[in-house]
Design an enzyme around this catalytic site. Structure first.
Site, PDB file in Angstrom:
ATOM      1  N   GLU A  13       0.835  -1.209   0.000  1.00 51.82           N
ATOM      2  CA  GLU A  13       0.000   0.000   0.000  1.00 51.82           C
ATOM      3  C   GLU A  13       0.865   1.253   0.000  1.00 51.82           C
ATOM      4  O   GLU A  13       0.511   2.270  -0.576  1.00 51.82           O
ATOM      5  CB  GLU A  13      -0.883   0.041   1.262  1.00 51.82           C
ATOM      6  CG  GLU A  13      -1.989  -0.973   1.305  1.00 51.82           C
ATOM      7  CD  GLU A  13      -2.645  -1.039   2.695  1.00 51.82           C
ATOM      8  OE1 GLU A  13      -3.789  -1.481   2.754  1.00 51.82           O
ATOM      9  OE2 GLU A  13      -2.012  -0.670   3.706  1.00 51.82           O
ATOM     10  N   ASP A 198     -12.111  -3.683  -2.599  1.00 55.87           N
ATOM     11  CA  ASP A 198     -13.078  -4.779  -2.712  1.00 55.87           C
ATOM     12  C   ASP A 198     -14.436  -4.336  -2.198  1.00 55.87           C
ATOM     13  O   ASP A 198     -14.531  -3.435  -1.364  1.00 55.87           O
ATOM     14  CB  ASP A 198     -12.585  -5.990  -1.904  1.00 55.87           C
ATOM     15  CG  ASP A 198     -12.282  -5.605  -0.467  1.00 55.87           C
ATOM     16  OD1 ASP A 198     -13.192  -5.695   0.356  1.00 55.87           O
ATOM     17  OD2 ASP A 198     -11.129  -5.199  -0.171  1.00 55.87           O
TER      18      ASP A 198
HETATM   19  N1  SAH Z   1      -4.175 -11.223   1.720  1.00 51.26           N
HETATM   20  C1  SAH Z   1      -3.680  -9.930   2.132  1.00 51.26           C
HETATM   21  C2  SAH Z   1      -4.325  -9.521   3.404  1.00 51.26           C
HETATM   22  C3  SAH Z   1      -4.688  -8.082   3.449  1.00 51.26           C
HETATM   23  S1  SAH Z   1      -5.857  -7.732   4.676  1.00 51.26           S
HETATM   24  C4  SAH Z   1      -2.181  -9.984   2.206  1.00 51.26           C
HETATM   25  O1  SAH Z   1      -1.595 -10.331   3.220  1.00 51.26           O
HETATM   26  O2  SAH Z   1      -1.541  -9.619   1.229  1.00 51.26           O
HETATM   27  C5  SAH Z   1      -6.520  -6.292   4.159  1.00 51.26           C
HETATM   28  C6  SAH Z   1      -5.785  -5.012   4.463  1.00 51.26           C
HETATM   29  O3  SAH Z   1      -6.393  -4.047   3.648  1.00 51.26           O
HETATM   30  C7  SAH Z   1      -5.954  -4.514   5.888  1.00 51.26           C
HETATM   31  O4  SAH Z   1      -4.850  -3.776   6.307  1.00 51.26           O
HETATM   32  C8  SAH Z   1      -7.235  -3.666   5.817  1.00 51.26           C
HETATM   33  O5  SAH Z   1      -7.130  -2.437   6.514  1.00 51.26           O
HETATM   34  C9  SAH Z   1      -7.457  -3.397   4.335  1.00 51.26           C
HETATM   35  N2  SAH Z   1      -8.708  -3.954   3.768  1.00 51.26           N
HETATM   36  C10 SAH Z   1      -8.938  -4.063   2.450  1.00 51.26           C
HETATM   37  N3  SAH Z   1     -10.166  -4.593   2.218  1.00 51.26           N
HETATM   38  C11 SAH Z   1     -10.724  -4.828   3.432  1.00 51.26           C
HETATM   39  C12 SAH Z   1     -11.981  -5.388   3.850  1.00 51.26           C
HETATM   40  N4  SAH Z   1     -12.889  -5.804   2.985  1.00 51.26           N
HETATM   41  N5  SAH Z   1     -12.213  -5.505   5.165  1.00 51.26           N
HETATM   42  C13 SAH Z   1     -11.303  -5.093   6.060  1.00 51.26           C
HETATM   43  N6  SAH Z   1     -10.100  -4.578   5.717  1.00 51.26           N
HETATM   44  C14 SAH Z   1      -9.799  -4.425   4.416  1.00 51.26           C
END
Ligand code: SAH
Length: 241
Positions: A13, A198
């Site tokens: 990010e 998303d």
């Molecule tokens: N699979 C990913 C996990 C990312 S989790 C990886 O490790 O590469 C998602 C991150 O993006 C978190 O920091 C959160 O703040 C944000 N985020 C994006 N979409 C989200 C959602 N639908 N619900 C909660 N957080 C979300």
């Protein structure tokens, strides 16, 4: 505002904005908790505090605990005029969410997974932390505005949905409320800036949408974050008009 701290969870990010700011890595700052990058913009000091990588699991330290630690260290050592929780987030089709849109926090930031049915603690659980009033900035910079709601889960369950519909949140993340909590306790103005990766109520799995859109959303976030910095820098602390 002469000192602005941006707290971010994932290195993917942060990557576009670190490049855009020509930020440099700082050493020696609580290396087990955070990775700090600093930059200068129009004579203001910008701190990008990344929540770092988990020592055991090796993944980015997403979620509320690292975000709270990182924010505490940032405020204690950097003394910012404002803290921005920047990152990606989920939205909802039913709330008009569109992948790639960038939201600034409006009204308050809440938790949707802290259900405490005890007098006085119900409100504590939800938090409803204050945010900087940013509607004028949003209108000028073409940002959407909405309540940001936080939990430590990527998905939402039925209990989450009840609290989310009660708050009217438009944006769902895993850090903003933790950052806002520390800011309120330490009397530092707060805002969240979140790019949608998303739509949680879309038939495609949230994680698949997230992975497909992370890079694009992070670029959008970087563009808008620079505009937000340029809006904030000439203003006094507390003056968002
Ligand atoms: N699979 C990913 C996990 C990312 S989790 C990886 O490790 O590469 C998602 C991150 O993006 C978190 O920091 C959160 O703040 C944000 N985020 C994006 N979409 C989200 C959602 N639908 N619900 C909660 N957080 C979300």
């Amino acid at each position: 505002m002469k000192r602005i701290a941006v707290v971010m969870a994932m290195s993917a990010e942060a990557s576009p904005v670190l490049t855009a700011l020509s930020a440099e890595a700082a050493t020696g700052v609580a290396p087990l908790v955070v990775r700090w990058f600093t930059a200068t913009r129009h004579r203001s000091e910008i701190l990008i505090a990344l929540n770092g990588r988990d020592r055991r699991f090796g993944v980015d330290s997403i979620g509320t605990e690292p975000a709270a630690l990182s924010t505490y260290v940032a405020i204690d050592r950097f003394r910012p005029d404002v803290v921005i929780s920047a990152g990606t987030a989920g939205g909802w089709e039913r709330a008009g969410g569109v992948i790639g849109d960038v939201y600034v926090s409006d009204g308050c930031v809440v938790h949707h997974d802290r259900r405490i049915a005890i007098e006085g603690f119900r409100e504590y659980g939800i938090g409803a932390y204050p945010v900087l009033p940013a509607r004028q900035m949003a209108a000028t910079l073409g940002l959407k505005t909405g309540i940001v709601t936080t939990s430590n889960s990527l998905d939402e369950n039925d209990d989450d949905r009840l609290l989310i519909s009660a708050s009217g949140a438009a944006v769902k993340d895993m850090e903003a409320a933790a950052v806002a909590y520390v800011c309120e306790q330490m009397s530092v103005p707060f805002m969240a800036l979140k790019a949608i990766t998303d739509l949680v109520d879309h038939p495609i799995a949230t994680a698949d949408q997230f992975n497909a859109n992370l890079s694009m959303a992070s670029k959008r976030l970087s563009e808008k974050l620079l505009e937000v910095l340029d809006w904030l820098i000439p203003r006094e602390r507390g003056d968002m008009s």
